[in-house]
Scaffold this active site. Structure first.
Site, PDB file in Angstrom:
ATOM      1  N   GLY A 171       5.013   2.325  -3.275  1.00 45.74           N
ATOM      2  CA  GLY A 171       4.124   3.533  -3.756  1.00 45.74           C
ATOM      3  C   GLY A 171       5.176   4.699  -4.259  1.00 45.74           C
ATOM      4  CG  ASP A 172       7.841   6.837  -1.483  1.00 43.48           C
ATOM      5  OD1 ASP A 172       7.073   7.864  -1.704  1.00 43.48           O
ATOM      6  OD2 ASP A 172       8.153   6.565  -0.518  1.00 43.48           O
ATOM      7  CB  SER A 173       9.519   2.796  -6.635  1.00 37.65           C
ATOM      8  OG  SER A 173      10.351   2.561  -5.387  1.00 37.65           O
TER       9      SER A 173
END
Length: 812
Positions: A171-173
């Site tokens: 999700g962060d990436s």
């Protein structure tokens, strides 16, 4: 840090974030050549310095990758010194990437609304869990939560087990990737509009954007996609299958042609026509049976032999790689996808290379994981010395020096100028379409003004500190020339509104605040000092009459020039609201009718000192204005207003800008003449084409030659005067003379071009409705302006060349 390279060289990025989502975006922008300056807390810095697997000394093995291609600045945002440093950096950045909780930046004066006043080209990228708006915007958000809310956790894992994650911070990436996409798209748009904007990335939305047709499947198809293990429902065979050596090999044989080749390789060609497997839909419906058949075959072969066979048969396949496989794979190594670098701790660290690969401007890993605050002193020094990126403007590296003053970062100036000229070019067809109406109205149609407003023309050269773009002469002159292709009179009027807005910025601060209170005003400014003023308490009493008030029909204020004889001779510019000025409707002319350059009168009106400025500031570029309307130094002016014309005087700027409509009209005339020759059949002939006549060909070549000479001289003069805006010497006498002579010569050449083409274009070009005739009328009348008087201008240039004394009035 090694010299930056890549397609984003010259772009400055300020990274205000920690952990993964924002910093991953910064990593990618740095990979592409941007100068990324990462701001960290002075105590422990970004927690990523210590996350994940670490060296015996506690240094993260992840940090060299996510911290690569960045300079580290340690700054405490709760302390005035640290906050001041970051605010200065923000004023000189192209992009800010931040992943604080929404609303936090405004407490530090680092929000977009505040920063964009002084840096209108700024692109601010927000990365947060739930975005900057909506009922959950204030909640903290991590990638894992975004994966859950975005829907991917529901579809990840085995159907008989709880939702799983994929083993990385997906999700962060994803949010970081969308942040980069958004930043690049906003930078691209800035090249045409000249404006930055906010980019709002929510982690859950970045995940949701990858969820294919799950919403439609559920709502329309009645199918809820959920966890399906290693397969994709409805797609088979497309799974990881066991090999004899214990490796897993993923193959994708779901397409009809590929499946036929696979069954031939398996020695079971009958499967391709089996009704259970003959179509894509049938294979999807019987995926479990088909997977079992494929696995029964693959397990008989070693993985290397299996992969070779699949490759030879044209079936896409690959081993399910471990880290060891990646580190030793020839394909990875051939493309430098395993990049090795030595960290600050002295450890050789392998990491992923730069993705994607660029043909002409490849990105690179120039540095890895800077120490906390390693570049703080370096960056402070660059700001103090007026440079950012470790390069000076004369280094030839492509980096651009940044002056420490309010306004757009210098690296944005080229984009801003190009965007402005592009918008002017896009206006030309509209101006041509409305030229007849403008001529009949003897003013600009409202549609023209609205188009100019919507494309941001009127604030082009207004200093950024007053809400403008702070552009310089080069953009203004070339933009005016581009608009003149449509209508010289309209281009003249619009350019004067832009230039006069800049002139208003020289008022004392209180006057600027008053005049710019409702945005950039439209102001005519007849320059002749044909009024008289008497100094009284708090200001001046003004009486006078001024001709040639271009655009007065649309005016909010009027700027006039008047003479004061007591206690000593001087002149001042004074600004009055339009309702205190009498307008005499006298503008009935054969050309330039659309300028509406009527006469204005003022009878014994009081003008407060704050709305006046010493004429030397504008006419001779002798400095800025102090609080009482006096004259300050050039440095004080630049610091106070931060504009692209700060060191220039009005007369040479006016001469070159005012000659631009003549040059643009001449360019349009040559194009019209060329087209006319192509289309025209000579009267009283037997179908002879005008283009076939040698005389017509000579006329076209003559006009083109004259135009090319005029254009070259004009562009040279514009370039020289533009350079003076960057010089502490300001406009020297030589430049004033050269600019005046180049402008007059340009108009003279333009009139010659019209004579050449109109005399050979046939009688119909003399109809008043002819575009060629309208262009010529405008240029003929335009050429009557005193600043283009050839005899006076040539005499001035000759006297200067002979070293004879010049009067100040000669240079106006």
């Amino acid at each position: 840090m090694a010299e930056r390279q890549g397609p984003l060289t010259g772009i400055r990025v300020l990274e205000l974030g920690s952990f993964i989502a924002g910093p991953f975006a910064g990593q990618l922008l740095g990979d592409y050549g941007a100068d990324v300056i990462k701001v960290e807390s002075p105590d422990r810095g970004d927690p990523m310095r210590h996350w994940g697997v670490t060296t015996p000394g506690g240094d993260s093995l992840w940090w060299p990758a996510i911290g690569r291609n960045k300079r580290s600045v340690a700054a405490d945002l709760s302390a005035s010194d640290g906050l001041d440093l970051v605010q200065r950096l923000a004023r000189h950045s192209d992009v800010i990437v931040e992943n604080f909780r929404p609303g936090r930046l405004s407490k530090w004066g680092l929000d977009y609304a505040t920063l964009s006043v002084e840096n209108p080209g700024l692109v601010m990228v927000h990365v947060s869990g739930f975005g900057q708006t909506g009922p959950r915007s204030s909640e903290p958000g991590f990638g894992s939560v975004g994966e859950a809310v975005g829907g991917i956790r529901h579809t990840t894992g085995d159907p008989d087990r709880p939702p799983a994650r994929c083993g990385i911070s997906l999700g962060d990436s994803l949010a970081g990737l969308f942040a980069v996409i958004g930043a690049l798209a906003a930078l691209s748009e800035r090249s045409s509009s000249g404006r930055g904007q906010e980019v709002d990335v929510a982690i859950y939305e970045a995940v949701a954007a990858l969820m294919e047709s799950t919403l439609a499947d559920y709502e329309v198809g009645g199918v809820e996609r959920t966890r399906s293990g290693g397969t994709l429902p409805g797609v088979a065979p497309a799974n990881a299958y066991p090999a004899a050596d214990g490796s897993d090999v993923l193959l994708a044989g779901n397409a009809d042609g590929v499946f036929t080749r696979l069954t031939d390789l398996m020695g079971q060609p009958q499967l391709a026509t089996d009704e259970r497997f003959a179509t894509h839909a049938a294979r999807g419906a019987h995926a479990a049976e088909l997977d079992a058949l494929v696995a029964h075959w693959t397990v008989t072969l070693e993985s290397d032999a299996l992969l070779d066979a699949l490759s030879d048969a044209g079936v896409p396949a690959g081993r399910v790689y471990t880290a060891a496989d990646v580190l030793n794979d020839p394909q990875y190594l051939a493309r430098d996808m395993v990049h090795r670098a030595v960290s600050r701790a002295g450890v050789e660290v392998p990491m992923a290379g730069v993705v994607p690969r660029f043909g002409r401007t490849p990105g690179a890993v120039a540095d890895v994981g800077a120490d906390l605050g390693e570049h703080t002193s370096e960056v402070r020094a660059e700001l103090d010395e007026g440079r950012v990126g470790g390069q000076t403007a004369s280094s030839g590296s492509g980096a651009v020096a940044v002056a420490e003053r309010p306004g757009p970062a210098a690296g944005q100036q080229r984009d801003l100028a190009a965007g402005f000229v592009g918008r002017c070019e896009s206006l030309a067809p509209l101006l041509a379409e409305q030229a007849a109406e403008a001529e009949q109205l003897r003013r600009l149609p409202e549609a023209t003004l609205e188009a100019a407003r919507s494309t941001g023309l009127f604030d082009a050269v207004v200093p950024a500190s007053l809400g403008g773009q702070g552009l310089g002469l080069d953009a203004l002159a070339h933009g005016t020339r581009a608009m003149a292709h449509g209508c010289p009179a309209s281009a003249w009027t619009l350019s004067f509104f832009m230039l006069h807005g800049w002139m208003l910025s020289k008022l004392p601060a209180a006057g600027r605040d008053e005049v710019f209170a409702n945005g950039v005003p439209l102001v005519p400014a007849p320059l002749a000092p044909t009024g008289n003023i008497t100094e009284v308490h708090g200001g001046y009493q003004l009486t006078g009459k001024w001709e040639w008030a271009t655009g007065v029909s649309h005016a909010d204020w009027v700027l006039v020039h008047a003479v004061q004889t007591e206690p000593e001779f001087s002149t001042r510019f004074l600004v009055l609201p339009i309702d205190e000025v009498e307008v005499a409707d006298v503008w009935f002319t054969s050309g330039m009718a659309a300028t509406g350059s009527n006469t204005v009168r003022v009878n014994d009106r009081f003008v407060p000192a704050q709305r006046t400025v010493d004429a030397r500031v504008l006419m001779y570029g002798e400095g800025g204005t102090s609080g009482d309307g006096g004259v300050d130094s050039d440095a004080a002016l630049a610091q106070a207003t931060g504009d692209g014309l700060a060191n220039l005087a009005v007369p040479p700027v006016l001469a070159l800008v005012a000659s631009a409509p003549a040059l643009g009209a001449a360019e349009a005339a040559v194009d019209l003449y060329r087209q006319r020759l192509t289309d025209r059949v000579l009267a009283y002939s037997l179908g002879d084409k005008a283009a076939e006549q040698p005389a017509a060909q000579v006329r076209l070549a003559t006009a083109m030659s004259d135009l090319a000479s005029a254009k070259a001289r004009w562009e040279s003069a514009v370039g020289s005067l533009s350079a003076a805006a960057e010089s502490t010497d300001g406009v020297i006498e030589q430049l004033r003379v050269d600019s005046r002579l180049a402008a007059a010569a340009t108009v003279r050449s333009a009139r010659s071009v019209f004579s050449t083409v109109c005399e050979g274009a046939g009688a119909s070009v003399f109809f008043t409705s002819s575009p060629l005739q309208r262009l010529r009328r405008d240029v003929d009348v335009l050429g009557g302006h005193v600043i283009f008087d050839w005899d006076r201008t040539a005499e001035l240039a000759g006297r200067f060349a002979l070293g004879m004394p010049l009067r100040s009035a000669d240079l106006v």
